[in-house]
Design a protein around this motif. Structure first.
Motif, PDB file in Angstrom:
ATOM      1  N   ALA A  22       6.002  -4.812   7.249  1.00 64.43           N
ATOM      2  CA  ALA A  22       6.555  -3.678   6.518  1.00 64.43           C
ATOM      3  C   ALA A  22       6.678  -2.467   7.439  1.00 64.43           C
ATOM      4  N   PRO A  23       7.699  -2.438   8.303  1.00 68.25           N
ATOM      5  CA  PRO A  23       7.826  -1.326   9.240  1.00 68.25           C
ATOM      6  C   PRO A  23       7.986   0.035   8.556  1.00 68.25           C
ATOM      7  N   GLU A  24       8.352   0.058   7.291  1.00 68.07           N
ATOM      8  CA  GLU A  24       8.476   1.339   6.589  1.00 68.07           C
ATOM      9  C   GLU A  24       7.128   2.044   6.461  1.00 68.07           C
ATOM     10  N   ALA A  25       6.016   1.310   6.596  1.00 64.58           N
ATOM     11  CA  ALA A  25       4.691   1.917   6.541  1.00 64.58           C
ATOM     12  C   ALA A  25       4.446   2.839   7.737  1.00 64.58           C
ATOM     13  N   VAL A  26       5.222   2.673   8.809  1.00 61.42           N
ATOM     14  CA  VAL A  26       5.092   3.517   9.993  1.00 61.42           C
ATOM     15  C   VAL A  26       5.284   4.989   9.616  1.00 61.42           C
ATOM     16  N   ASP A  27       6.184   5.270   8.691  1.00 58.22           N
ATOM     17  CA  ASP A  27       6.434   6.658   8.283  1.00 58.22           C
ATOM     18  C   ASP A  27       5.165   7.337   7.800  1.00 58.22           C
ATOM     19  N   GLU A  28       4.317   6.598   7.151  1.00 58.61           N
ATOM     20  CA  GLU A  28       3.082   7.153   6.588  1.00 58.61           C
ATOM     21  C   GLU A  28       1.927   7.140   7.590  1.00 58.61           C
ATOM     22  N   LEU A  29       1.925   6.186   8.494  1.00 63.51           N
ATOM     23  CA  LEU A  29       0.752   5.949   9.330  1.00 63.51           C
ATOM     24  C   LEU A  29       0.802   6.519  10.739  1.00 63.51           C
TER      25      LEU A  29
END
Length: 56
Positions: A22-29
């Motif tokens: 889930a590369p979209e989690a990068v935005d949060e992490l």
């Protein structure tokens, strides 16, 4: 950040970004100033570049 907190942060990152694919989690992490260190070399990373995270 304590060592334990740092380990937990890295484990959370691996689980959410790589484990869940889930590369979209990068935005949060990942902070915008994130730098990857690989074999002693620093590689500035654009954390919001999801195609780059998929390829890493």
């Amino acid at each position: 950040m304590s060592i334990i907190d740092g380990v937990a942060a890295v484990e959370n990152f691996w689980a959410r970004v790589w484990g869940a694919r889930a590369p979209e989690a990068v935005d949060e992490l990942v902070h915008e100033d994130f730098v990857i260190v690989n074999a002693g070399s620093e590689i500035p990373a654009e954390p919001r570049s999801k195609p780059g995270w998929r390829a890493f």
